[in-house]
Design an enzyme around this catalytic site. Structure first.
Site, PDB file in Angstrom:
ATOM      1  N   SER A   1      -2.022 -10.012   3.457  1.00  0.00           N
ATOM      2  CA  SER A   1      -1.901  -8.716   4.108  1.00  0.00           C
ATOM      3  C   SER A   1      -1.392  -8.978   5.521  1.00  0.00           C
ATOM      4  CB  SER A   1      -3.259  -8.009   4.147  1.00  0.00           C
ATOM      5  OG  SER A   1      -3.154  -6.780   4.848  1.00  0.00           O
TER       6      SER A   1
ATOM      7  N   ASP B   1       0.820  -1.211   0.000  1.00  0.00           N
ATOM      8  CA  ASP B   1       0.000   0.000   0.000  1.00  0.00           C
ATOM      9  C   ASP B   1       0.856   1.264   0.000  1.00  0.00           C
ATOM     10  OD1 ASP B   1      -2.316  -1.534   0.076  1.00  0.00           O
ATOM     11  OD2 ASP B   1      -2.373  -1.555   2.268  1.00  0.00           O
TER      12      ASP B   1
ATOM     13  N   ARG C   1      -0.822   1.563  16.400  1.00  0.00           N
ATOM     14  CA  ARG C   1      -1.185   2.697  15.555  1.00  0.00           C
ATOM     15  C   ARG C   1      -1.123   4.048  16.272  1.00  0.00           C
ATOM     16  NH1 ARG C   1       0.482  -0.357  12.328  1.00  0.00           N
ATOM     17  NH2 ARG C   1      -0.755  -1.354  10.689  1.00  0.00           N
TER      18      ARG C   1
END
Length: 407
Positions: A179, A18, A98
């Site tokens: 992924s 990505d 994150r």
């Protein structure tokens, strides 16, 4: 957002599919803007090798690699573990990473005077929310670019087509493009054959598992370990004092070689859909188990039960990207209070994917062998008469009323 005003963009960069194609895409679609790539090192090891060369070759003006490992473990993983937070059997490996990465990203954006900040999360996933809520907390004035919500690309196959057309080097191919997300806490696998819930994961296939082995191929002899905790934080492994990150690394090794911490989950994403993933969390699974065992003797009944209830809320808050909120801070304050006497040592036996308790010791233990024993003790069993009479009084009264109304 006025695209013509975007001259410099800071990109959350991993070097994966990505974010690799986002660099040329940004330059094509945002007036050949300068792209500064920022990678957060949260323990993904070999994935950082050759990252600078790749980023520059793909069109970035520079790459920052932020050393966030200790910060990640001490300020995100450990507080979540102490809370006992688990989201549908998922130990929140990506969820906790994150906000840590996003905070570092904003710091670089400020340092570089960036006009916008960019991430490579899809419009289907949870990570877009986790990144952007953190961005809004630290930089509410900065525009956010999310290419997956703008471009016409619809699949990983089309991403590979774009990469090949733009000479973007890839580490995957069309047959092995799971992924994945890796850090010191876990490794996730999604996509390909895992999208069919009827398919058994290929645990025994070479290259599928990366942090450990299948329980089938794990050693036939058990391995014993001890973990020492101080106020809920792990501080020593097998008697050796270590930093939290170093201790977790060694637990990953022990758990990995014994087939610990492999989970196949169909989880409920924040955006509403169900998604299947296989997670490897060898050290984290051991740490949770040991901490839970120590709490079983150190916490009183009411505190333990209330903490278990709030653990679900804590997990949902973290999963949903709300780390930097008053609620998460308040929950952590409660957890820290409960951990003041969660100090002691836990012995575990690791065997072919199993974690077996083998001993718990704490000077704060509320377990009394003298009281709980089936042998003779000073406990007066006749005390139970009055207790049961009072405890059962509402039931007795209700029965008497019901009986009277039947007559």
């Amino acid at each position: 957002m006025n695209k013509s005003e975007i001259k410099k963009v800071v990109l959350a960069y991993s070097g994966g599919l990505d974010t690799s194609i986002i660099i040329p895409w940004l330059k094509e679609n945002y007036n050949n803007c300068e792209v500064i790539a920022v990678a957060g090192n949260v323990g993904q090891d070999s994935e950082l090798e050759g990252l600078e060369e790749k980023a520059l070759k793909t069109g970035a003006s520079k790459l920052y690699v932020l050393d966030l490992v200790d910060d990640y473990v001490e300020n995100y993983i450990i507080p979540t573990m102490k809370a006992g937070a688990v989201y549908e059997d998922y130990l929140l490996g990506t969820s906790t990473a994150r906000p840590c990465i996003a905070k570092g990203l904003v710091e670089i954006a400020r340092k570089e005077g960036a006009d916008a900040i960019c991430h490579g999360c899809t419009g289907k996933g949870n990570d877009q929310v986790r990144f952007e809520l953190a961005f809004k907390h630290f930089a509410p004035d900065l525009p956010i670019i999310a290419p997956w919500r703008e471009w016409s690309i619809q699949s990983r196959e089309e991403e590979i087509d774009y990469a090949e057309a733009h000479q973007v080097p890839l580490r995957i191919n069309r047959e092995t493009n799971y992924s994945k997300d890796k850090n010191i806490w876990h490794l996730s696998h999604e996509g390909l054959d895992l999208e069919d819930t009827g398919n058994e994961p290929l645990y025994e296939k070479d290259g599928f598992l990366e942090m450990g082995v299948s329980p089938i191929t794990a050693p036939d002899q058990p391995e014993y370990i001890t973990i020492d905790f101080e106020q809920g934080t792990p501080v020593a492994l097998n008697g050796e004092r270590l930093s939290a990150a170093a201790l977790l690394t060694k637990l990953n090794e022990a758990g990995g070689r014994n087939g610990i911490g492999i989970t196949d989950i169909v989880e409920n994403r924040l955006v509403g859909m169900k998604c299947r993933g296989v997670y490897e969390t060898p050290g984290g699974t051991i740490m949770y188990k040991a901490h839970e065992a120590l709490e079983s003797v150190c916490l009183d009944k009411m505190t333990l039960h209330e903490k278990q209830k709030l653990a679900i809320t804590f997990a949902e808050v973290v999963y949903n990207g709300q780390w930097f909120t008053p609620l998460r801070e308040a929950l952590s304050a409660f957890v820290d209070k409960t951990q003041e006497k969660v100090t002691g040592r836990v012995k575990l036996k690791l065997y072919k994917g199993n974690i077996i308790k083998a001993g718990i010791w704490s000077k704060y233990s509320l377990y009394s062998e003298e009281i709980a024993t089936f042998g003779a003790s000073d406990y007066d069993q006749t005390d139970a008469n009055g207790f049961i009479n009072l405890y059962g009084l509402p039931i007795k009264v209700q029965a008497m009323v019901d009986q009277a109304n039947k007559e």
